[in-house]
Enzyme design. Structure first.
Site, mmCIF file in Angstrom:
data_model
loop_
_atom_site.group_PDB
_atom_site.id
_atom_site.type_symbol
_atom_site.label_atom_id
_atom_site.label_comp_id
_atom_site.label_asym_id
_atom_site.label_seq_id
_atom_site.Cartn_x
_atom_site.Cartn_y
_atom_site.Cartn_z
ATOM 1 N N ASN A 229 0.844 -1.185 0.000
ATOM 2 C CA ASN A 229 0.000 0.000 0.000
ATOM 3 C C ASN A 229 0.884 1.242 0.000
ATOM 4 O O ASN A 229 1.749 1.391 0.855
ATOM 5 C CB ASN A 229 -0.897 0.002 1.244
ATOM 6 N N CYS A 234 -5.295 0.956 -1.217
ATOM 7 C CA CYS A 234 -5.906 -0.352 -0.971
ATOM 8 C C CYS A 234 -7.002 -0.643 -1.996
ATOM 9 O O CYS A 234 -7.213 -1.790 -2.391
ATOM 10 C CB CYS A 234 -6.459 -0.423 0.446
ATOM 11 N N HIS A 481 -11.472 1.323 3.992
ATOM 12 C CA HIS A 481 -10.431 0.392 3.585
ATOM 13 C C HIS A 481 -11.056 -0.644 2.661
ATOM 14 O O HIS A 481 -12.193 -1.077 2.870
ATOM 15 C CB HIS A 481 -9.824 -0.277 4.820
ATOM 16 N N ASP A 498 -5.568 -8.619 1.385
ATOM 17 C CA ASP A 498 -5.664 -7.362 2.126
ATOM 18 C C ASP A 498 -4.299 -6.683 2.077
ATOM 19 O O ASP A 498 -3.454 -6.884 2.948
ATOM 20 C CB ASP A 498 -6.081 -7.649 3.569
#
Length: 1145
Positions: A229, A234, A481, A498
């Site tokens: 990131n 994200c 997010h 993630d």
């Protein structure tokens, strides 16, 4: 005692990308939070806390009995379980504190502690306690989320439950609620908490196992790697993982032609190929900086969160363009494009119109829909066009009709964008819809005999889809997010991507837990997760793959699909990375030794540096094993520099208190017999990663090394710099080993020889003491000894010719101190035109202490301008790499250094512009751009913009008077008004007395117009209303309103019908009859249209609020707008805090 009012913060899945500052703020917030909770979720107060031991149970009255049951307890010691404690003979407890039996959760021992009579309060006090805290090792800690419940034994729904979380440690081994519930309620038998003198207390405890992301290996655990990131990317990472795991798409990207001469940072296809290759073959997470650079993004873009649905469209459009004329042309269309048919079918006559349109994703309603099928039902729902909303056909005129959408075909890869963000008309803002919304693992779009399909659809194609990925948004309308669940091979195994972390997940996690709605009670509560709250994490985008196309889409992609130059490029990158990794791993075994010599000092001083002696980053570096004896290293130096070992003398550098860095003492014979690692430890007072050395060598007349003079304790090594004020040059002259008892006058002939002067030339000497925070360069008394002048080894002496005072005036910097002061304060500034802020126009060398006037004078000279005051400067934003929004005020800063400083970062860029008038005058003026609407011209030609510049203290009346001299009025006595327009709506009518310095014209448009005669003499029952143009678009049973064009005021009389008003509107706007017949009129309040009949009386609907009516109500003129709507539709969808996505290359 009150229930904690702070909502727990999920640090492990915080909805915003975290930078260091954000983590710091969260830490501070949590610290304050815990401090505030100490009154509520309280350990035992110090005056009441006795030392208790593990397994201790307070003695009870002989009549008191306890019954304990543990539920969900198993051999594995689960991470969560509940414990029920039945306290019999509760009213007869005569102990101050009362503990439950010990129960085990997650391998840890716990007890419940109650204060039956309250902990110094008139409330029942309940706590959770670590049972064996006294015997745990030093530094122990554990995290737990827990609920304490007092059961209502008559009506369970009235049970009192309180939730909290805590980090238990030696200092805080108990946590809970001092005022759990009033004792009066406990003892009130009618309430149902105390039945047969038995109180039931439950504890539900969840232990959080904190995962160390640094130790987690995604590749090893899952076979996949994540994406790094960059700050707020994200959303992009989730989309890229989704696209990468569509192998057909990945293969197509690999086959876009690129060459070895292309640079990834300048080529989107090559950057994406590189990224996909690394995702496929790397062992660790992959950076995305090359890709974002290829987009033309700067640092600011990487720290700005965008909408993932919009990025998907923009990226695919760019790739589609890059694929044109190649072997993979039309891949985007083949993969993602489907077609639907918009139709209007008249009910009473034989007329039907259709329009075929393509789509690459479908936007499905979430609000009011239970699941995906309900959204599709709504999508194809038939709308009846009747009453005022009849359809006008060219052949039959106004007719009742049916309007709808049906699908001609669906694509192999179906992308469903869920409308989680919608405009709230009541709140006048965007909001997120967190409603529960279900989506199936298998999606059948042929259901109910193909009710979603048009008659011309190919029924031989089976539209049965399998869910491939679920992109999740966690957070609210102001930010959040993104992460994504994917099953790459369409097997039962799901993976969560993630950012850098990839984990295996089960189907429930990927589907049911992303439906949204209320948070369900968890079997394994996580740290800081609050149960039974509305979930803000839910599916935002779904990707389905048609079952019949599975083999084609989930195809094999191997190295044969990847161009040779890409593999070679990335192979080299990998080798370099492995080399650096190996060096880092071996760092403990090696020491870098940096050796500075006279040649380096001569090369650096006066060019790269002026202060101190050398730039250590540019000297020869040796990588030597720490166990190597230093004398062995000397042999390597001999081979490298051609200097025999016996002619070498090494000095250790030392950092002084004044922050200078100088050779300090020579290595002794004993030190030369020690290992390199040991010498590094000895010299590590400056915390440097390298061993810094100065190599002293003496050269003979033939410039070959000769034996060095022996150094005694009285000898000091001095370094000399020579300054020429005529050339303004400082250079390294050499070094001398001298006796500390010697006077400088005794070595003047040697210094003159170094400088090429006559032996008897008169010279001045100065000691260079320091250069930070300010320059200190002091004259040396030539008649005092070096020792008396406090000169030691490593000191620097600068010298120059002596000049009579009258001769010194001919030089800018006549002596060493003035020259060093100049060098210390000089700054090369890169000037850029504000009109072209990406490229340097010219550079100027200036002093940091230049005043504002000095700077603009130099710029004016460079530009050939006579008046420097016409130059306006703007500082540089070091974070956005753009000009700051506001220019530098005239003489608003003291020095150049102030102009270059931005949030403690120093820039070397300034922007300039040349003004028509001097800046001091301009700063006293306010510039307004006013659009004047001529009353007697057609709408298309009526607007002329005028720039008005007036003193800031002027009024709106002054502006109007000035404007009257510049515009053509309908008659000499015409009155004007000035109003502000925002998004095609009238925001405010400015009063003549308003000061223009208070007018915000950055976001609002200023409009001037004549006041119609009819509006000057309003009757008692007349009123002015707002009239705005708008177009309505009905999608999926929802009407979207978009204003356009120029708003205006409209006079209406009491009792006047819409039919009468329409006549005046048509005349005012000069709309042809044929076009005006298609217009519809509606009363709008809070953005909701109510279409009006010609017989409607408007005066009864509009409130009378001031002369210009109620701002929140208006008469809407619904008709077509020729301006393209696509970009606007995207803007309407984008939620707060996001900017439009742009890919520039």
């Amino acid at each position: 005692m009150t229930v904690p009012t702070h909502e727990p913060v999920d640090v492990l899945s915080f909805p915003f990308p975290l930078c260091f500052l954000e983590i710091l703020l969260i830490t501070l917030s949590l610290s304050l939070f815990f401090q505030q909770q100490e009154d509520d979720e309280l350990r035992l107060p110090s005056d009441l806390t006795d030392i208790y031991h593990p397994m201790e149970v307070d003695s009870l009255d002989s009549q008191t009995k306890t019954a304990n049951t543990v539920k969900n307890q198993s051999v594995e010691d689960p991470l969560s379980s509940s414990f029920t404690w039945k306290i019999e003979n509760f009213s007869r407890l005569n102990t101050r504190r009362h503990h439950s039996d010990v129960f085990v959760v997650g391998g840890y021992k716990w007890r419940i502690l109650i204060f039956p009579k309250g902990n110094n309060v008139n409330d029942l006090s309940v706590y959770l306690v670590v049972a064996d805290s006294a015997s745990l090792p030093y530094g122990w800690k554990r995290y737990a989320q827990f609920s304490l419940v007092v059961i209502n034994q008559i009506h369970n729904k009235y049970s009192i439950r309180k939730d909290t979380y805590h980090q238990f440690n030696a200092g805080e081994s108990d946590w809970g609620f001092t005022s759990f519930m009033p004792l009066a309620e406990v003892y009130d038998l009618s309430r149902g908490y105390l039945v047969n003198d038995t109180l039931i207390v439950e504890a539900e405890v969840g232990i959080c196992q904190i995962v160390d992301n640094r130790a987690y290996d995604s590749k090893k655990e899952t076979g996949y790697v994540g994406l790094k990131n960059q700050g707020a990317t994200c959303y992009m990472n989730s989309l890229l993982q989704t696209l990468y795991h569509i192998p057909y798409f990945r293969k197509a990207v690999y086959h876009i032609p690129t060459t070895e001469n292309d640079m990834p940072s300048g080529s989107i296809p090559l950057a994406l190929q590189s990224l996909f290759y690394k995702l496929q073959y790397s062992d660790s997470s992959v950076a995305t900086k090359e890709l974002t650079k290829s987009f033309g993004w700067d640092t600011q873009d990487s720290f700005m969160q965008h909408d993932v649905q919009e990025l998907n469209r923009v990226l695919c459009e760019k790739l589609e363009d890059k694929m044109k004329g190649t072997v993979v042309e039309d891949t985007i269309q083949k993969l993602f494009a489907g077609h639907h048919m918009n139709y209007i079918e008249c009910i009473n006559v034989d007329y039907k119109s259709t329009r075929k349109e393509s789509f690459c994703d479908l936007q499905l309603d979430v609000k009011g829909c239970r699941n995906v099928y309900a959204s599709f039902d709504k999508y194809v729902e038939v709308e009846r066009l009747e009453g005022d909303n009849k359809h006008r056909s060219e052949q039959y005129g106004l007719q009742e009709a049916k309007k709808g959408v049906l699908f001609i075909d669906f694509p192999p890869v179906l992308q469903l964008q869920l409308k989680r963000f919608e405009y709230d008309f009541m709140q006048d803002t965007m909001g997120k819809i967190n409603d529960r919304y279900e989506f199936p693992l298998h999606l059948d779009l042929d259901r109910d005999d193909g009710k979603y399909l048009s008659p011309e659809a190919d029924r031989s194609v089976r539209n049965l889809y399998m869910l491939h990925s679920v992109l999740v948004h966690s957070g609210g309308v102001h930010g959040g997010h993104y992460y994504v669940y994917i099953r790459p091979t369409l097997s039962d195994q799901w993976y969560k991507f993630d950012d850098e972390r990839v984990t295996k997940e089960d189907m429930k996690k990927a589907l049911e837990e992303q439906y949204g709605g209320e948070e369900l009670p968890r079997t394994k509560p996580g740290f800081y997760n609050t149960p039974k709250l509305t979930k803000n994490s839910n599916a935002y985008m779904l990707v389905y793959i048609r079952e019949s196309d599975q083999e084609k889409i989930i195809c094999n992609v191997d190295e044969k699909d990847i161009a040779d130059h890409i593999r070679e490029r990335l192979k080299k990158e990998k080798e370099e990375k492995e080399h650096k990794k190996k060096e880092k791993a071996e760092a403990d075994l090696y020491t870098n030794i940096k050796v500075a010599r006279d040649d380096d000092l001569a090369e650096h001083i006066g060019k790269d540096i002026y202060f101190d002696l050398v730039d250590h980053d540019k000297v020869r570096s040796f990588r030597i094993q720490k166990q190597t004896i230093f004398s062995v290293f000397m042999e390597e130096v001999a081979r490298e520099f051609g200097i025999p070992v016996q002619f070498q003398r090494f000095w250790l550098w030392a950092k002084r208190q004044n922050q200078t860095y100088r050779p300090n003492h020579p290595l002794t014979i004993l030190e030369e017999t020690q290992s390199v690692g040991r010498l590094k430890e000895i010299s590590d007072k400056v915390n440097s990663a390298e061993l810094m050395l100065f190599l002293e060598v003496e050269l003979g007349l033939d410039l070959e090394p000769i034996a060095l003079p022996c150094k005694t304790k009285e000898d000091i090594l001095l370094f000399f710099k020579h300054y020429d004020p005529e050339k303004e040059k400082l250079r390294y002259a050499g070094k001398l080993l001298v006796k500390s008892a010697v006077k400088p006058i005794e070595i003047l002939s040697q210094l003159n020889e170094m400088a090429g002067y006559a032996a008897d030339e008169e010279i001045n000497l100065y000691e260079e003491v320091r250069f930070e925070p300010s320059v200190m360069c002091e004259p040396i008394d030539k008649e005092s000894t070096f020792q008396d002048s406090q000169l030691v080894s490593g000191d620097i002496i600068c010298f120059q010719k002596s000049f009579p005072d009258e001769s010194a005036n001919q030089y800018r910097y006549p002596d060493v101190p003035s020259f060093l002061e100049y060098v210390h304060n000089r700054q090369v500034v890169h000037f850029r035109s504000l009109e072209n802020p990406k490229e340097d126009d010219f550079c100027l060398e200036m002093a940091k202490l230049y005043t504002y006037d000095d700077v603009v004078e130099r710029v004016a000279q460079k530009l050939g301008l006579d008046d420097p005051s016409t130059i306006r400067l703007t500082s540089h934003n070091c974070y956005t790499l753009q000009p700051k929004p506001q220019p530098v005020k005239y003489r608003g800063v003291n020095h150049l250094s102030d102009m270059l400083l931005h949030n403690n970062q120093v820039s070397d860029i300034l922007y300039y512009e040349v003004l028509d008038i001097p800046l001091p005058e301009l700063q006293c003026l306010k510039t307004l751009t006013v659009a004047f609407h001529h009353a007697a011209t057609k709408e298309e030609c009526q607007v002329v913009s005028h720039t008005i510049m007036m003193p800031k203290q002027s009024t709106v009346g002054d502006v109007i008077n000035d404007l009257k001299t510049k515009v053509e009025l309908s008659h000499p006595d015409a009155e004007l008004r000035l109003l502000q327009v925002f998004h095609h709506k009238i925001y405010k009518v400015l009063q003549p007395s308003d000061k223009i310095e208070n007018i915000n014209d950055q976001y609002l448009t200023l409009r001037a117009e004549e006041i119609p005669e009819e509006e000057k003499n309003l009757g008692p029952n007349d009123c002015l209303i707002h009239a705005y143009h708008f177009s309505s678009e009905r999608t999926q049973n929802q009407t979207n309103i978009r204003n356009f064009g120029d708003p205006f005021f409209l006079l209406i009389h009491e009792g006047e019908t819409l039919a009468e008003i329409k006549v005046r509107i048509q005349r005012k706007l000069q709309v042809p009859d044929e076009d005006f017949a298609k217009w519809k009129f509606a009363f709008l309040s809070l953005g909701r249209p109510e279409y009006l009949q010609d017989s409607a009386i408007l005066s009864s609907r509009f409130q009378r609020k001031g002369m210009y009516g109620a701002w929140e109500q208006y008469l809407g003129l619904d008709h077509n707008d020729n301006v393209p709507k696509r970009a606007n539709a995207v803007d309407q969808k984008r939620h707060t805090g996001e900017k439009s996505v742009k890919i520039y290359n």
